[in-house]
Write a protein that holds these residues in place. Structure first.
Motif, PDB file in Angstrom:
ATOM      1  N   PRO A  18       0.751  -8.048  -6.342  1.00  0.00           N
ATOM      2  CA  PRO A  18       0.871  -6.584  -7.095  1.00  0.00           C
ATOM      3  C   PRO A  18      -0.294  -5.497  -6.496  1.00  0.00           C
ATOM      4  O   PRO A  18      -1.091  -5.703  -6.304  1.00  0.00           O
ATOM      5  CB  PRO A  18       0.547  -6.944  -8.485  1.00  0.00           C
ATOM      6  N   PRO A  19       0.572  -4.430  -6.090  1.00  0.00           N
ATOM      7  CA  PRO A  19      -0.070  -3.322  -5.564  1.00  0.00           C
ATOM      8  C   PRO A  19      -1.161  -2.771  -6.480  1.00  0.00           C
ATOM      9  O   PRO A  19      -0.789  -2.746  -7.630  1.00  0.00           O
ATOM     10  CB  PRO A  19       0.979  -2.393  -5.147  1.00  0.00           C
ATOM     11  N   ARG A  20      -2.341  -2.492  -6.296  1.00  0.00           N
ATOM     12  CA  ARG A  20      -3.226  -1.574  -6.912  1.00  0.00           C
ATOM     13  C   ARG A  20      -2.603  -0.320  -7.298  1.00  0.00           C
ATOM     14  O   ARG A  20      -2.041   0.375  -6.449  1.00  0.00           O
ATOM     15  CB  ARG A  20      -4.453  -1.471  -6.327  1.00  0.00           C
ATOM     16  N   SER A  21      -2.763   0.133  -8.502  1.00  0.00           N
ATOM     17  CA  SER A  21      -2.091   1.287  -9.198  1.00  0.00           C
ATOM     18  C   SER A  21      -2.582   2.603  -8.362  1.00  0.00           C
ATOM     19  O   SER A  21      -1.390   3.407  -8.026  1.00  0.00           O
ATOM     20  CB  SER A  21      -2.325   1.624 -10.378  1.00  0.00           C
ATOM     21  N   LYS A  22      -3.918   2.673  -8.053  1.00  0.00           N
ATOM     22  CA  LYS A  22      -3.992   3.936  -7.375  1.00  0.00           C
ATOM     23  C   LYS A  22      -3.563   4.022  -6.060  1.00  0.00           C
ATOM     24  O   LYS A  22      -3.139   5.169  -5.409  1.00  0.00           O
ATOM     25  CB  LYS A  22      -5.516   4.133  -7.245  1.00  0.00           C
ATOM     26  N   SER A  23      -3.759   3.024  -5.306  1.00  0.00           N
ATOM     27  CA  SER A  23      -3.378   2.846  -4.087  1.00  0.00           C
ATOM     28  C   SER A  23      -1.799   3.251  -4.019  1.00  0.00           C
ATOM     29  O   SER A  23      -1.065   3.546  -3.007  1.00  0.00           O
ATOM     30  CB  SER A  23      -3.552   1.475  -3.245  1.00  0.00           C
ATOM     31  N   LEU A  24      -0.964   2.562  -4.708  1.00  0.00           N
ATOM     32  CA  LEU A  24       0.375   2.744  -4.920  1.00  0.00           C
ATOM     33  C   LEU A  24       0.752   4.056  -5.083  1.00  0.00           C
ATOM     34  O   LEU A  24       1.933   4.488  -4.587  1.00  0.00           O
ATOM     35  CB  LEU A  24       0.947   1.881  -6.147  1.00  0.00           C
ATOM     36  N   VAL A  25       0.109   4.701  -5.925  1.00  0.00           N
ATOM     37  CA  VAL A  25       0.390   6.292  -6.253  1.00  0.00           C
ATOM     38  C   VAL A  25       0.264   7.078  -4.969  1.00  0.00           C
ATOM     39  O   VAL A  25       0.932   7.946  -4.546  1.00  0.00           O
ATOM     40  CB  VAL A  25      -0.439   6.837  -7.203  1.00  0.00           C
ATOM     41  N   VAL A  26      -0.799   6.832  -4.226  1.00  0.00           N
ATOM     42  CA  VAL A  26      -0.993   7.289  -2.831  1.00  0.00           C
ATOM     43  C   VAL A  26       0.377   7.235  -1.937  1.00  0.00           C
ATOM     44  O   VAL A  26       0.831   7.993  -1.233  1.00  0.00           O
ATOM     45  CB  VAL A  26      -2.177   6.886  -2.027  1.00  0.00           C
ATOM     46  N   THR A  27       0.661   6.015  -2.011  1.00  0.00           N
ATOM     47  CA  THR A  27       2.068   5.466  -1.106  1.00  0.00           C
ATOM     48  C   THR A  27       3.102   6.173  -1.768  1.00  0.00           C
ATOM     49  O   THR A  27       4.236   6.830  -0.919  1.00  0.00           O
ATOM     50  CB  THR A  27       2.357   4.048  -1.147  1.00  0.00           C
ATOM     51  N   ILE A  28       3.363   6.375  -3.103  1.00  0.00           N
ATOM     52  CA  ILE A  28       4.295   6.869  -3.525  1.00  0.00           C
ATOM     53  C   ILE A  28       4.631   8.605  -3.107  1.00  0.00           C
ATOM     54  O   ILE A  28       5.444   9.439  -2.794  1.00  0.00           O
ATOM     55  CB  ILE A  28       4.725   6.985  -5.159  1.00  0.00           C
TER      56      ILE A  28
END
Length: 316
Positions: A18-28
């Motif tokens: 599962p991706p970390r939420s903060k890092s996922l937001v950067v990707t999005i």
């Protein structure tokens, strides 16, 4: 477990990594928000992050921290909030995008960029910060106070030095080997300056994870997965985001050396072609999902800009 459909692949990936939420937001933001003007309402962002198991609370915490760290800026309109890429951070997003989506065509002209700091010229905190940033940018420490790269991006280096407050504290020059002077071979220098084993292994792991997904999508491409079920626009978005999230993590550790100085074969080339094939397969449906989510809160949300369609050498 060997997933038998793209839906099963998504479920397995999210359960195991599962991706970390903060890092996922950067990707999005980098992959999906930046091409649409770089701004998104919080409600839309919450909706985009939901399929990854990121709830409202985690999402709000992540964007708050990214704003504190100078990546995003928040705005309010009555009871609604939006987040945008901070202008000062835009250059870093653009540089990351060039690394992720650009074809692997870095050629070597025989020169090196050297960054040199004289003894005592930098304070200990600045020296540590500069070293960290240069290593992230792919530089190797060739000698005490001397960093080098054979394919440096001058604009990125200038921005890096400015961010560290070291523009007027270091010497930057271009260097090349002297002809007819005996010296050690370049492969030896590359082997000593850059340990590529971890990056190579990470590329191989990326290939092992995502190659089965390409096989599952291949029979019906955008219409369905191999089990016959329809591939929804939301699933296409999830696949595209997980793809870039995983590929970005490897890319950020790749020193991006010219092809002439890389081992042959180099798994990064296969990883790029795999990422390109998957991205092209799902990008149109993924864009439909992004636009639908954005326009639920903003009817005037812009379509993706022209640069988006130049990713990976041109999207079909």
């Amino acid at each position: 477990m060997t997933p038998t459909s793209s839906s099963a692949w998504i479920a397995h990936f999210l359960a195991s990594e599962p991706p970390r939420s903060k890092s996922l937001v950067v990707t999005i933001f980098g992959d999906s928000v930046a091409p649409h003007g770089g701004t998104m309402w919080l409600g839309s962002l919450i909706e985009l992050a939901a399929p990854f198991g990121v709830n409202d609370r985690l999402l709000r915490t992540s964007v708050f921290r990214l704003a504190q760290e100078g990546w995003l800026v928040a705005s309010r309109d009555r009871r609604r909030s939006s987040y945008a890429i901070l202008p000062q951070a835009l250059a870093r997003f653009e540089r990351a995008n060039r690394r992720i989506y650009a074809p692997l065509e870095i050629r070597w002209d025989g020169t090196w960029t050297l960054v040199m700091a004289a003894s005592g010229a930098l304070s200990a905190p600045m020296r540590a910060a500069l070293r960290k940033e240069l290593v992230w940018e792919g530089y190797a420490q060739l000698a005490p106070g001397v960093f080098g790269h054979p394919a440096s991006d001058s604009a990125a280096l200038d921005e890096l030095l400015g961010r560290c407050g070291a523009r007027h504290q270091v010497f930057v020059c271009s260097a090349s080997a002297l002809p007819q002077v005996a010296s050690r071979s370049l492969p030896e220098l590359v082997a000593e300056g850059w340990d590529l084993s971890d990056v190579s292994a990470a590329y191989e792991q990326f290939i092992a994870q995502f190659a089965p997904l390409l096989a599952l999508l291949a029979p019906h491409a955008l219409q369905a997965d191999s089990a016959g079920g329809p591939l929804t626009a939301e699933q296409a978005f999830v696949i595209r985001t997980l793809l870039i999230h995983a590929y970005r993590r490897v890319q950020l550790h790749d020193p991006m050396l010219p092809v002439e100085l890389l081992p042959d074969p180099w798994p990064g080339a296969r990883a790029y072609e795999l990422a390109r094939s998957l991205y092209c397969a799902v990008q149109a449906s993924a864009e439909q999902h992004v636009m639908a989510v954005m326009r639920r809160e903003d009817a005037q949300a812009p379509q993706a800009d022209g640069a988006f369609y130049q990713r990976f050498g041109g999207l079909a």
